[in-house]
Design a protein around this motif. Structure first.
Motif, PDB file in Angstrom:
ATOM      1  N   ASN A   1       7.634   9.145   6.528  1.00 53.89           N
ATOM      2  CA  ASN A   1       7.379   8.194   7.604  1.00 53.89           C
ATOM      3  C   ASN A   1       6.271   7.190   7.247  1.00 53.89           C
ATOM      4  OD1 ASN A   1       7.715   7.155  10.268  1.00 53.89           O
ATOM      5  ND2 ASN A   1       5.981   8.369  10.980  1.00 53.89           N
ATOM      6  N   GLN A   2       5.109   7.686   6.894  1.00 56.52           N
ATOM      7  CA  GLN A   2       4.009   6.784   6.568  1.00 56.52           C
ATOM      8  C   GLN A   2       4.274   5.950   5.319  1.00 56.52           C
ATOM      9  OE1 GLN A   2      -0.086   7.955   6.814  1.00 56.52           O
ATOM     10  NE2 GLN A   2       0.253   9.299   8.573  1.00 56.52           N
ATOM     11  N   PRO A   3       4.857   6.523   4.252  1.00 57.09           N
ATOM     12  CA  PRO A   3       5.211   5.669   3.108  1.00 57.09           C
ATOM     13  C   PRO A   3       6.147   4.524   3.489  1.00 57.09           C
ATOM     14  CG  PRO A   3       5.221   7.954   2.435  1.00 57.09           C
ATOM     15  CD  PRO A   3       5.024   7.956   3.924  1.00 57.09           C
ATOM     16  N   LEU A   4       7.092   4.780   4.384  1.00 61.23           N
ATOM     17  CA  LEU A   4       7.983   3.713   4.840  1.00 61.23           C
ATOM     18  C   LEU A   4       7.197   2.647   5.602  1.00 61.23           C
ATOM     19  CD1 LEU A   4      11.128   5.683   6.062  1.00 61.23           C
ATOM     20  CD2 LEU A   4      11.110   3.911   4.296  1.00 61.23           C
ATOM     21  N   MET A   5       6.285   3.067   6.476  1.00 58.25           N
ATOM     22  CA  MET A   5       5.490   2.107   7.238  1.00 58.25           C
ATOM     23  C   MET A   5       4.622   1.257   6.322  1.00 58.25           C
ATOM     24  SD  MET A   5       6.529   2.581  10.302  1.00 58.25           S
ATOM     25  CE  MET A   5       8.088   3.218   9.667  1.00 58.25           C
ATOM     26  N   LYS A   6       4.071   1.875   5.290  1.00 62.55           N
ATOM     27  CA  LYS A   6       3.244   1.123   4.337  1.00 62.55           C
ATOM     28  C   LYS A   6       4.096   0.133   3.554  1.00 62.55           C
ATOM     29  CE  LYS A   6      -0.188   4.814   3.871  1.00 62.55           C
ATOM     30  NZ  LYS A   6      -0.752   5.887   3.004  1.00 62.55           N
ATOM     31  N   GLU A   7       5.280   0.572   3.138  1.00 65.91           N
ATOM     32  CA  GLU A   7       6.189  -0.328   2.431  1.00 65.91           C
ATOM     33  C   GLU A   7       6.560  -1.519   3.308  1.00 65.91           C
ATOM     34  OE1 GLU A   7      10.820  -0.571   0.880  1.00 65.91           O
ATOM     35  OE2 GLU A   7       9.985   1.374   1.462  1.00 65.91           O
TER      36      GLU A   7
END
Length: 274
Positions: A118-124
């Motif tokens: 979830n957080q890696p997607l938001m950062k991307e």
């Protein structure tokens, strides 16, 4: 949407107008949303624009195949954003119809969102859009939404959030399913969180409930610093019970053809996100 459903929407809108006369739900309509969300989103963003500058960006988790979601209309209105769906077939359909999954106005990813990605997607997506101060965040996975939205808000700070709530249970009932990374909705009443639980979760994070759509499916929250253009109604006043029969398609069959034109023009111009 059946003709009698359209008439019923009008009846409920009149009741909402009497109880909450400045409710964004009064401006509801749909082009690609399930019920009246497109109009509510436009109204909310218009009010937010009166007190803060918009970045014209969005993220939608649970975009389906692009034919029925909360941000297709925003793309046609000049926004840029990111789509995610956990069904590979849905993402393949989008790629087939648009000719790409990555273009200047839209980035689409296939992912079953959980606390690991979830957080890696938001950062991307923040990097793709050039901001973490996005205008609109829509989240609908029929399950772990309460945990994942809370987790996403550690990375992004959207001005407007739309979440699905379990409209079977009016406030003050507090229910949230336990986190289960492999949860799949069984088409029963065991999903998501009640409206009261969403208010309890998002209020400490700086968000205020401003509307629920008339099918009793989606709730809209605005960030406290841009909430000045919205009246302060109670959760009991804003709650709408589930009226799933109001969900449906109006007018002609939905396609991605208009969006394909937008995508092709963006590729021709080479406009970069952000």
């Amino acid at each position: 949407m059946r003709p009698n459903s359209i008439a019923e929407l009008d009846i409920w809108q009149r009741q909402v107008a009497s109880a909450t006369p400045n409710n964004p739900a009064l401006q509801g309509w749909n082009s690609y949303s399930q019920c009246d969300e497109d109009g509510i989103i436009r109204e909310c963003l218009g009010r937010i624009a009166s007190v803060a500058q918009l970045s014209n960006t969005f993220i939608e988790i649970g975009c389906a195949n692009g034919l029925e979601n909360n941000t297709h209309q925003l793309l046609l209105d000049g926004f840029k954003g990111c789509w995610v769906d956990g069904d590979e077939g849905n993402v393949r359909h989008i790629e087939s119809e648009l000719g790409t999954l990555t273009c200047p106005v839209l980035t689409t990813r296939h992912a079953f969102v959980d606390l690991d990605n979830n957080q890696p997607l938001m950062k991307e997506f923040s990097e793709v859009l050039g901001t973490d101060n996005i205008d609109f965040f829509s989240f609908d996975t029929d399950g772990n939404d309460a945990y994942l939205v809370t987790d996403a808000l550690r990375v992004i700070r959207p001005k407007l959030i739309c979440v699905e709530y379990n409209g079977k249970f009016p406030p003050p009932t507090r229910l949230t399913i336990n986190y289960n990374a492999t949860h799949q909705w069984a088409y029963d009443d065991f999903y998501g969180a009640t409206l009261q639980s969403w208010v309890d979760i998002l209020k400490p994070l700086g968000y205020r409930l401003v509307s629920c759509n008339l099918s009793g499916v989606n709730a809209f929250f605005v960030r406290d610093d841009v909430a000045g253009a919205f009246p302060d109604y109670t959760i009991e006043q804003l709650f709408q019970p589930c009226r799933y029969w109001l969900i449906g398609i109006t007018g002609h069959q939905h396609t991605l053809k208009w969006l394909r034109q937008v995508v092709d023009k963006s590729l021709e111009k080479g406009v970069s996100p952000g």
